[in-house]
Design an enzyme around this catalytic site. Structure first.
Site, mmCIF file in Angstrom:
data_model
loop_
_atom_site.group_PDB
_atom_site.id
_atom_site.type_symbol
_atom_site.label_atom_id
_atom_site.label_comp_id
_atom_site.label_asym_id
_atom_site.label_seq_id
_atom_site.Cartn_x
_atom_site.Cartn_y
_atom_site.Cartn_z
ATOM 1 N N ARG A 38 0.825 -1.223 0.000
ATOM 2 C CA ARG A 38 0.000 0.000 0.000
ATOM 3 C C ARG A 38 0.851 1.263 0.000
ATOM 4 N NH1 ARG A 38 -4.999 -1.704 3.945
ATOM 5 N NH2 ARG A 38 -6.289 -2.553 2.281
ATOM 6 N N LYS A 197 -17.411 -15.196 3.406
ATOM 7 C CA LYS A 197 -18.793 -15.045 3.832
ATOM 8 C C LYS A 197 -19.675 -14.443 2.765
ATOM 9 C CE LYS A 197 -18.338 -14.783 8.783
ATOM 10 N NZ LYS A 197 -18.542 -13.893 9.936
ATOM 11 N N GLY A 351 -8.644 -7.730 -0.247
ATOM 12 C CA GLY A 351 -7.332 -7.859 0.383
ATOM 13 C C GLY A 351 -6.733 -9.247 0.200
ATOM 14 N N GLY A 374 -13.207 -3.385 0.919
ATOM 15 C CA GLY A 374 -14.591 -2.932 1.007
ATOM 16 C C GLY A 374 -14.905 -1.852 -0.020
HETATM 17 P P1 ADP Z 1 -11.054 -10.676 0.077
HETATM 18 O O1 ADP Z 1 -10.232 -10.129 1.235
HETATM 19 O O2 ADP Z 1 -10.220 -10.944 -1.121
HETATM 20 O O3 ADP Z 1 -12.254 -9.844 -0.206
HETATM 21 P P2 ADP Z 1 -12.539 -12.381 1.801
HETATM 22 O O4 ADP Z 1 -12.079 -11.575 2.952
HETATM 23 O O5 ADP Z 1 -13.960 -12.304 1.423
HETATM 24 O O6 ADP Z 1 -11.618 -12.094 0.530
HETATM 25 O O7 ADP Z 1 -12.263 -13.911 2.062
HETATM 26 C C1 ADP Z 1 -10.994 -14.422 2.329
HETATM 27 C C2 ADP Z 1 -11.116 -15.603 3.238
HETATM 28 O O8 ADP Z 1 -12.010 -16.566 2.706
HETATM 29 C C3 ADP Z 1 -9.818 -16.318 3.443
HETATM 30 O O9 ADP Z 1 -9.411 -16.080 4.774
HETATM 31 C C4 ADP Z 1 -10.166 -17.791 3.215
HETATM 32 O O10 ADP Z 1 -9.649 -18.646 4.207
HETATM 33 C C5 ADP Z 1 -11.674 -17.780 3.291
HETATM 34 N N1 ADP Z 1 -12.278 -18.922 2.587
HETATM 35 C C6 ADP Z 1 -12.277 -19.174 1.273
HETATM 36 N N2 ADP Z 1 -12.859 -20.355 1.000
HETATM 37 C C7 ADP Z 1 -13.255 -20.871 2.184
HETATM 38 C C8 ADP Z 1 -13.925 -22.064 2.585
HETATM 39 N N3 ADP Z 1 -14.313 -22.978 1.678
HETATM 40 N N4 ADP Z 1 -14.196 -22.252 3.900
HETATM 41 C C9 ADP Z 1 -13.804 -21.336 4.811
HETATM 42 N N5 ADP Z 1 -13.166 -20.174 4.501
HETATM 43 C C10 ADP Z 1 -12.890 -19.939 3.200
HETATM 44 MG MG MG Z 2 -10.849 -9.818 3.240
#
Ligand code: ADP
Ligand code: MG
Length: 401
Positions: A38, A197, A351, A374
């Site tokens: 960053r 989620k 992230g 976000g």
């Molecule tokens: P980003 O930061 O790219 O937006 P998120 O924060 O939504 O992504 O999600 C990242 C998390 O999703 C990671 O910590 C990963 O462990 C979790 N994740 C992905 N697939 C699964 C799964 N099948 N079960 C539990 N957690 C998961």
């Molecule tokens: Mg995230």
């Protein structure tokens, strides 16, 4: 609407309040910056301002302090910044007040100072007008490069723009430009959404149902869709409160004749651990007591075929539990697939997702890797971000002194 950028105005000799996103991870104890992505992302703006002879007063939040908290001091950032720039970076002990003002007013053209963590003052997150005014009083121009914080209406992202001419920095400009391409996409437009989620992704999914041609779902959030489809998902991460919304989303996809793909095979584990027993199964055969940890080879192949020929591809959210080596495979393969698409604008947001492509060393093979989590999601929903809205429009003859 195009926003005025730092290139559209004359900053020579002026004191510039630069809002950056230096919200970097620090090593507990030592406070060393663990990942300076960053910081580096804002370098083009910092270098541009210094070359133009501006006096740069850089600022950022870091973490979520409640009041002053030395473990979240921006001194660590100043140190890294001065290493990168090969020049000293003066740090103020605070953000506002006479001492800070004196420092700001004694800057030389091309000089750079860094304010302390903006969130040491609770007024920051309250978007307190007095705090915004005090910040503004340090400078003559406001440059916002903190795309990652643009979805928050805080004093330093939105409030301050009421008191100073406000323009986008070069990173902010790039983020708006590339993410904007997903709002007016060249088609076919595909979105690949994963992550933990569904609750954090539902709004963007609903928006993508109206905008995209293809929606490819993986990661933990796909489990709720699989369950809504009637598959047994064992102990997988599921949000039962969202089953109904998942069902409705699938109906909407059918109405719209939009391609919505869920995983067809998955990697399951007998517990949530790096060294768990694991195997690949069809989504029809997730054993009771096991949990879905990643997408399978067939799913990656199917996703790869669906992405072929797409002109715009957005990826947000890993396909599996990337923190555990054995379950990062699906995300790594998919990253390679998207990176190698020909003739497509490819945009990565989030992230964890950005970290995947950085770690693989293939970030430069994507059209754009957003620094916003976000903020990038809200942007893709088509929402106006307060930190962007506060910037001057490019074509309104903004009076810059
Ligand atoms: P980003 O930061 O790219 O937006 P998120 O924060 O939504 O992504 O999600 C990242 C998390 O999703 C990671 O910590 C990963 O462990 C979790 N994740 C992905 N697939 C699964 C799964 N099948 N079960 C539990 N957690 C998961
Ligand atoms: Mg995230």
């Amino acid at each position: 609407m195009r926003k005025k950028t730092v290139r559209d105005i004359d900053v020579g000799g002026k004191r510039v309040l630069l809002r950056a996103d230096f919200n970097v991870p620090l090593e507990p104890g030592t406070g060393h910056v663990l990942d300076d992505t960053r910081i580096r992302a804002t370098l083009p703006t910092i270098e541009y301002l210094r070359e133009q002879g501006a006096k740069v007063i850089a600022s950022s939040h870091l973490g979520r302090p409640r009041g002053r908290d030395d473990s979240l001091s921006l001194r660590s950032v100043a140190q890294r910044l001065s290493e990168i720039l090969g020049a000293p970076v003066e740090t103020a002990g605070c953000c506002v007040g006479p001492e800070v003002q004196e420092m700001a007013y004694s800057l030389e053209p091309g000089g750079l100072m860094l304010l302390e963590n903006l969130r040491f003052h609770p007024e920051e997150e309250k978007n307190d007008p007095e705090y915004a005014k005090a910040l503004a009083s340090l400078a003559e121009v406001f440059v916002n490069d903190a795309f990652g914080a643009a979805h928050r209406a805080h004093a330093s992202t939105a409030g301050v723009a009421a008191y100073l001419p406000a323009v986008a920095g070069l990173l902010m400009e790039k983020e708006i430009d590339y993410l904007g391409r997903a709002l007016k996409p060249e088609r076919p437009y595909a979105a690949v959404i994963g992550g933990a989620k569904i609750s954090t992704k539902m709004a963007v999914l609903e928006s993508l149902l109206e905008r995209a041609d293809k929606l490819l779902l993986g990661g933990g959030m796909a489990n709720t869709f699989l369950k809504a489809e009637g598959f047994g998902v064992g102990e997988s991460l599921v949000e039962d409160d969202y089953l109904e919304q998942a069902r409705r989303a699938m109906e909407r996809a059918q109405e719209k004749k939009l391609t919505l793909l869920l995983p067809s095979d998955v990697i399951v584990a007998d517990r949530f651990a790096e060294d768990a027993s694991a195997k690949r199964v069809s989504v029809k055969d997730v054993p009771e007591g096991w949990r879905i940890m990643d997408i399978g080879e067939t799913t990656v192949d199917v996703f790869a075929r669906a992405l072929e020929g797409c002109r715009t591809v957005v990826w947000n959210g890993p396909m599996g539990v990337i923190e555990f080596g054995p379950f990062a495979h699906g995300s790594h393969r998919l990253a390679g697939v998207i990176a190698n698409l020909k003739g497509a604008t490819t945009i990565v947001g989030g992230g964890a997702t950005a970290a995947v492509v950085e770690q693989l060393g293939i970030a430069s093979k994507f059209s754009h890797v957003s620094t916003g989590g976000g903020a990038s999601l809200e942007f893709l929903e088509g929402r106006e971000l307060p930190g962007v809205a506060a910037l001057a429009d490019a074509d309104n003859g903004y009076p810059i002194p």
